[in-house]
Design a protein around this motif. Structure first.
Motif, PDB file in Angstrom:
ATOM      1  N   TYR A 176      10.463  -1.742   0.737  1.00 46.52           N
ATOM      2  CA  TYR A 176      10.117  -0.410   1.222  1.00 46.52           C
ATOM      3  C   TYR A 176      11.301   0.546   1.006  1.00 46.52           C
ATOM      4  N   CYS A 201      11.361   1.532  -2.625  1.00 45.51           N
ATOM      5  CA  CYS A 201      10.318   2.546  -2.883  1.00 45.51           C
ATOM      6  C   CYS A 201      10.781   3.918  -2.417  1.00 45.51           C
ATOM      7  N   SER A 202      11.317   3.952  -1.213  1.00 49.13           N
ATOM      8  CA  SER A 202      11.774   5.221  -0.636  1.00 49.13           C
ATOM      9  C   SER A 202      12.918   5.818  -1.446  1.00 49.13           C
ATOM     10  N   MET A 256       3.891   6.058  -1.730  1.00 45.86           N
ATOM     11  CA  MET A 256       3.448   4.720  -1.355  1.00 45.86           C
ATOM     12  C   MET A 256       2.004   4.689  -0.880  1.00 45.86           C
ATOM     13  N   SER A 257       1.286   5.782  -1.067  1.00 40.64           N
ATOM     14  CA  SER A 257      -0.110   5.841  -0.643  1.00 40.64           C
ATOM     15  C   SER A 257      -1.007   5.112  -1.638  1.00 40.64           C
ATOM     16  N   GLN A 276      -3.312   0.297   4.005  1.00 48.12           N
ATOM     17  CA  GLN A 276      -2.030   0.976   3.822  1.00 48.12           C
ATOM     18  C   GLN A 276      -1.015   0.490   4.845  1.00 48.12           C
ATOM     19  N   SER A 277      -1.426   0.378   6.089  1.00 47.16           N
ATOM     20  CA  SER A 277      -0.530  -0.110   7.148  1.00 47.16           C
ATOM     21  C   SER A 277      -0.068  -1.534   6.859  1.00 47.16           C
ATOM     22  N   ASN A 304       2.457  -1.432   3.962  1.00 45.00           N
ATOM     23  CA  ASN A 304       3.751  -0.928   4.435  1.00 45.00           C
ATOM     24  C   ASN A 304       4.503  -1.992   5.222  1.00 45.00           C
ATOM     25  N   ARG A 305       3.803  -2.713   6.098  1.00 42.91           N
ATOM     26  CA  ARG A 305       4.444  -3.780   6.872  1.00 42.91           C
ATOM     27  C   ARG A 305       5.007  -4.858   5.950  1.00 42.91           C
ATOM     28  N   LEU A 349       5.922  -4.582   2.765  1.00 42.33           N
ATOM     29  CA  LEU A 349       7.077  -4.044   2.041  1.00 42.33           C
ATOM     30  C   LEU A 349       8.293  -3.945   2.949  1.00 42.33           C
ATOM     31  N   GLN A 350       8.070  -3.613   4.221  1.00 45.89           N
ATOM     32  CA  GLN A 350       9.170  -3.465   5.173  1.00 45.89           C
ATOM     33  C   GLN A 350       9.739  -4.805   5.629  1.00 45.89           C
TER      34      GLN A 350
END
Length: 130
Positions: free
Chosen positions: A74, A77-78, A84-85, A114-115, A118-119, A121-122
């Motif tokens: 994540y 990506c940032s 990231m959508s 999506q959630s 994101n989790r 990737l994080q």
């Protein structure tokens, strides 16, 4: 979001720097079989995000500044400014004509996916990948 070529290259660049030594951009590109022009572009993005550092001069080069056990996909990506959508309807502020009442089943499912993405990737740290 797709896993873009730049994101793939960013992880490979971090891998080239993981030994803790200073490495030139040319050497990074050679070591990881990357096009040199894109290597410079990705290095600059990683520099701006402070995941890596650079030093000029004869003994200069790029070096890792981040802790691989705390830096995630994540974060990569940032650092690259990636969108990231998975679809535009999950973006903040997107006005979907089909979801004006907040009852669109597709939107709810896309947001759930999506959630979850994101989790994942994080929680995926670079030390697990490199």
């Amino acid at each position: 979001m797709l896993i873009t070529r730049e994101m793939d290259y960013a992880v490979r660049i971090v891998r080239a720097l993981k030994d803790g030594t200073k490495v030139s951009a040319t050497e990074v590109a050679r070591k990881e079989h990357l096009p040199q022009a894109i290597t410079y572009k990705v290095l600059n993005s990683l520099l701006k995000s402070k995941l890596i550092g650079s030093m000029r001069g004869v003994n200069g080069g790029y070096y890792l500044k981040c802790d691989l056990s705390k830096t995630t996909l994540y974060d990569i990506c940032s650092a690259l400014g990636e969108d990231m959508s998975i679809t535009e309807c999950v973006r903040d502020g997107y006005d979907c004509i089909n979801n004006r009442c907040g009852e669109c089943i597709l939107n709810k499912e896309f947001n759930r996916i999506q959630s979850s993405l994101n989790r994942e990737l994080q929680k995926t740290t670079l030390d697990k990948l490199l």
